[in-house]
Scaffold this motif. Structure first.
Motif, PDB file in Angstrom:
ATOM      1  N   ILE A  55       0.812  -1.213   0.000  1.00  0.00           N
ATOM      2  CA  ILE A  55       0.000   0.000   0.000  1.00  0.00           C
ATOM      3  C   ILE A  55       0.850   1.269   0.000  1.00  0.00           C
ATOM      4  O   ILE A  55       0.418   2.327  -0.479  1.00  0.00           O
ATOM      5  N   ILE A  56       2.087   1.175   0.510  1.00  0.00           N
ATOM      6  CA  ILE A  56       2.971   2.341   0.523  1.00  0.00           C
ATOM      7  C   ILE A  56       3.328   2.755  -0.902  1.00  0.00           C
ATOM      8  O   ILE A  56       3.477   3.944  -1.207  1.00  0.00           O
ATOM      9  N   GLY A  57       3.445   1.773  -1.798  1.00  0.00           N
ATOM     10  CA  GLY A  57       3.787   2.082  -3.184  1.00  0.00           C
ATOM     11  C   GLY A  57       2.760   2.966  -3.865  1.00  0.00           C
ATOM     12  O   GLY A  57       3.112   3.873  -4.632  1.00  0.00           O
ATOM     13  N   PHE A  60     -10.187  -0.876 -12.447  1.00  0.00           N
ATOM     14  CA  PHE A  60     -10.902   0.282 -12.997  1.00  0.00           C
ATOM     15  C   PHE A  60     -10.107   1.546 -12.660  1.00  0.00           C
ATOM     16  O   PHE A  60      -9.997   1.934 -11.494  1.00  0.00           O
ATOM     17  N   SER A  61      -9.560   2.191 -13.677  1.00  0.00           N
ATOM     18  CA  SER A  61      -8.664   3.331 -13.460  1.00  0.00           C
ATOM     19  C   SER A  61      -9.360   4.543 -12.863  1.00  0.00           C
ATOM     20  O   SER A  61      -8.705   5.418 -12.294  1.00  0.00           O
ATOM     21  N   GLU A  62     -10.685   4.611 -12.979  1.00  0.00           N
ATOM     22  CA  GLU A  62     -11.406   5.767 -12.438  1.00  0.00           C
ATOM     23  C   GLU A  62     -11.585   5.699 -10.923  1.00  0.00           C
ATOM     24  O   GLU A  62     -12.103   6.633 -10.305  1.00  0.00           O
ATOM     25  N   ILE A  63     -11.165   4.582 -10.316  1.00  0.00           N
ATOM     26  CA  ILE A  63     -11.274   4.390  -8.871  1.00  0.00           C
ATOM     27  C   ILE A  63      -9.910   4.625  -8.230  1.00  0.00           C
ATOM     28  O   ILE A  63      -8.876   4.236  -8.775  1.00  0.00           O
ATOM     29  N   SER A  64      -9.900   5.260  -7.043  1.00  0.00           N
ATOM     30  CA  SER A  64      -8.633   5.476  -6.339  1.00  0.00           C
ATOM     31  C   SER A  64      -8.104   4.149  -5.801  1.00  0.00           C
ATOM     32  O   SER A  64      -8.725   3.096  -5.965  1.00  0.00           O
ATOM     33  N   ASP A  65      -6.968   4.204  -5.137  1.00  0.00           N
ATOM     34  CA  ASP A  65      -6.325   2.991  -4.618  1.00  0.00           C
ATOM     35  C   ASP A  65      -6.946   2.498  -3.315  1.00  0.00           C
ATOM     36  O   ASP A  65      -6.521   1.481  -2.774  1.00  0.00           O
ATOM     37  N   GLU A  66      -7.926   3.228  -2.785  1.00  0.00           N
ATOM     38  CA  GLU A  66      -8.540   2.876  -1.502  1.00  0.00           C
ATOM     39  C   GLU A  66      -9.973   2.380  -1.721  1.00  0.00           C
ATOM     40  O   GLU A  66     -10.680   2.875  -2.604  1.00  0.00           O
ATOM     41  N   TRP A  67     -10.394   1.433  -0.894  1.00  0.00           N
ATOM     42  CA  TRP A  67     -11.743   0.882  -1.017  1.00  0.00           C
ATOM     43  C   TRP A  67     -12.114   0.137   0.258  1.00  0.00           C
ATOM     44  O   TRP A  67     -11.260  -0.150   1.096  1.00  0.00           O
ATOM     45  N   ALA A  68     -13.390  -0.185   0.392  1.00  0.00           N
ATOM     46  CA  ALA A  68     -13.862  -1.006   1.512  1.00  0.00           C
ATOM     47  C   ALA A  68     -15.134  -1.721   1.085  1.00  0.00           C
ATOM     48  O   ALA A  68     -15.878  -1.240   0.218  1.00  0.00           O
ATOM     49  N   SER A  83      -8.938   6.953   5.316  1.00  0.00           N
ATOM     50  CA  SER A  83      -7.711   7.347   6.003  1.00  0.00           C
ATOM     51  C   SER A  83      -6.497   6.786   5.269  1.00  0.00           C
ATOM     52  O   SER A  83      -6.523   5.663   4.770  1.00  0.00           O
ATOM     53  N   ARG A  84      -5.445   7.584   5.207  1.00  0.00           N
ATOM     54  CA  ARG A  84      -4.190   7.134   4.600  1.00  0.00           C
ATOM     55  C   ARG A  84      -3.153   6.776   5.667  1.00  0.00           C
ATOM     56  O   ARG A  84      -2.006   6.487   5.339  1.00  0.00           O
ATOM     57  N   SER A  85      -3.547   6.769   6.927  1.00  0.00           N
ATOM     58  CA  SER A  85      -2.581   6.522   8.001  1.00  0.00           C
ATOM     59  C   SER A  85      -2.434   5.040   8.344  1.00  0.00           C
ATOM     60  O   SER A  85      -1.390   4.605   8.834  1.00  0.00           O
ATOM     61  N   ASP A  86      -3.464   4.245   8.086  1.00  0.00           N
ATOM     62  CA  ASP A  86      -3.428   2.817   8.415  1.00  0.00           C
ATOM     63  C   ASP A  86      -2.749   2.063   7.277  1.00  0.00           C
ATOM     64  O   ASP A  86      -3.248   2.036   6.152  1.00  0.00           O
ATOM     65  N   VAL A  87      -1.601   1.436   7.567  1.00  0.00           N
ATOM     66  CA  VAL A  87      -0.865   0.743   6.505  1.00  0.00           C
ATOM     67  C   VAL A  87      -1.391  -0.668   6.257  1.00  0.00           C
ATOM     68  O   VAL A  87      -1.005  -1.311   5.280  1.00  0.00           O
TER      69      VAL A  87
END
Length: 429
Positions: free
Chosen positions: A190-192, A354-362, A414-418
């Protein structure tokens, strides 16, 4: 200066090119040799006594499935010196598990463990071209968990150098990439993506210099996230696998990226159905059960890891014949829906395609056990229109239950949880 001694020692591992029979014969010989050592460990001596096992009756590798599993809970309830036949004079240091799935467990470590770690880790690094002159930026938490120690030693054993930065802010990571001639970054997958996202938001240029590899471990790596990172950065991504109870890596990818070559001369892995506790057919997913094959300070006999993997003996296109594992994830990375086990890695493989979606999801599983439904939360990236119907259909095809897509503003996660929990089960019980 090139360290020829180290390079030549670890350049080629013969076990990588052994036949299945040769590997089994080697494992069988080592298994016979290690049983008396394991039987001398207080933890296993008591376990054998309780289970009515006479270690002298354990003669062949085929006897292994007859032995009881060693569980995480058993280990947590025992003391470190109960799990080693060594005295304090034989212990180099103590370390702990990460505590990701429970309270951290303390383990002992010996100088022999150090030698095996360096041999196996150097093999893994050599497979992806690491050698003298390379410099890796290691982003791992320092302290009692052994992850950072293994990461540093895998490069030192390969003749490469290390910048041990630890867990740091994006700014500190980018400063280090500018200050040092970094050829690889070793961290969680996820850091990448998050580091690239940070640079994009700040409109910063890519810092390439000599940087050409990401080396990932500590979490599952979906092919879709790998594809994104390789395209973001223009570098190669390689996956490695280990566990605190043994060390990491015990398996690593080659240039083909079609599974992780296992150090089968030091570790036996059984892939077991969690319900029947019997081995699954080759290629099917089950729980990884490990037995160590050297005089480890804290040896393991049929250790139920809770990690889900599949295993293949098919010859790799790289020419290696050693067994390869595919890591699927832990129980925390999965959920059972209508008797089907769903892994976050597979869902991520759909979403991040899907490129229109960010790298985060749930993903939340709601409803009831009898009538489950999935709610999928996705972030939209700017400038793209989201094809929600197509995403919904592909996830429905995989889950085989109704799916509702909810688009949330960019930055909602949140971007803090690795190690974010991607799948949340909140069904009525």
């Amino acid at each position: 200066m090139k360290n020829k001694r180290i390079d030549e020692k670890y350049a080629i591992s013969s076990v990588d090119y052994m036949s299945k029979k040769e590997i089994f014969d080697l494992q069988s010989r080592k298994f016979k040799e290690i049983i008396p050592y394991i039987a001398d460990v207080p933890f296993y001596k008591n376990k054998f006594l309780k289970e009515g096992i006479n270690n002298k009756q354990i003669q062949e590798l085929s006897d292994l499935p007859k032995l009881p599993f060693t569980t995480k809970e058993e280990i947590r309830l025992s003391k470190p010196m109960e799990r080693t036949p060594l005295g304090y004079d034989g212990i180099a240091f103590f370390f702990s598990s990460s505590g990701t799935t429970g309270n951290p467990t303390i383990y002992s470590w010996s100088t022999k463990d150090d030698l095996i770690l360096r041999e196996v880790a150097a093999r893994c690094m050599k497979r992806v071209g690491v050698s003298s002159g390379d410099i890796s930026l290691v982003l791992a938490p320092f302290g009692m968990p052994i992850m950072w120690y293994c990461m540093i030693n895998q490069y030192l054993a390969s003749g490469a150098g290390v910048v041990p930065l630890g867990i740091s802010s994006p700014n500190e990571i980018l400063k280090a990439m500018s200050a040092f001639p970094i050829t690889s970054i070793t961290t969680l997958p996820i850091i990448g993506t998050r580091l690239f996202e940070f640079m994009s938001m700040k409109k910063m240029s890519l810092i390439k210099n000599r940087f050409c590899h990401f080396h990932f471990g500590g979490d599952y790596l979906s092919n879709a996230r790998r594809y994104r990172i390789e395209n973001y950065w223009g570098v190669e991504c390689y996956d490695f696998y280990g566990l605190s109870e043994i060390f990491g890596p015990i398996a690593g990818e080659c240039e083909e990226k079609k599974g992780l070559h296992l150090a089968a001369d030091y570790v036996i892995v059984e892939v077991v159905d969690p319900e029947t506790e019997k081995s699954v057919p080759e290629g099917e997913v089950g729980v990884a059960v490990y037995t160590t094959l050297w005089g480890k300070a804290a040896p393991l006999l049929r250790y139920w890891s809770d990690d889900y993997i599949s295993l293949t003996w098919e010859k790799c296109k790289c020419g290696r014949t050693s067994p390869r594992i595919i890591y699927k994830g832990r129980p925390i990375d999965s959920v059972v829906v209508n008797n089907k086990k769903i892994f976050a890695k597979d869902i991520e493989g759909i979403i991040l395609s899907f490129s229109e979606i960010s790298d985060e999801w749930a993903l939340k599983i709601v409803g009831s056990t009898e009538q489950p439904m999935a709610k999928v939360y996705l972030e939209k990236t700017s400038g793209y229109k989201i094809n929600t119907k197509r995403i919904q259909q592909e996830i429905m095809n995989w889950l085989e239950i109704p799916v509702r897509i909810e688009i949330v503003p960019f930055g909602s996660f949140s971007r803090s949880d690795v190690k974010p929990k991607r799948i949340i089960d909140i069904r009525d019980k």
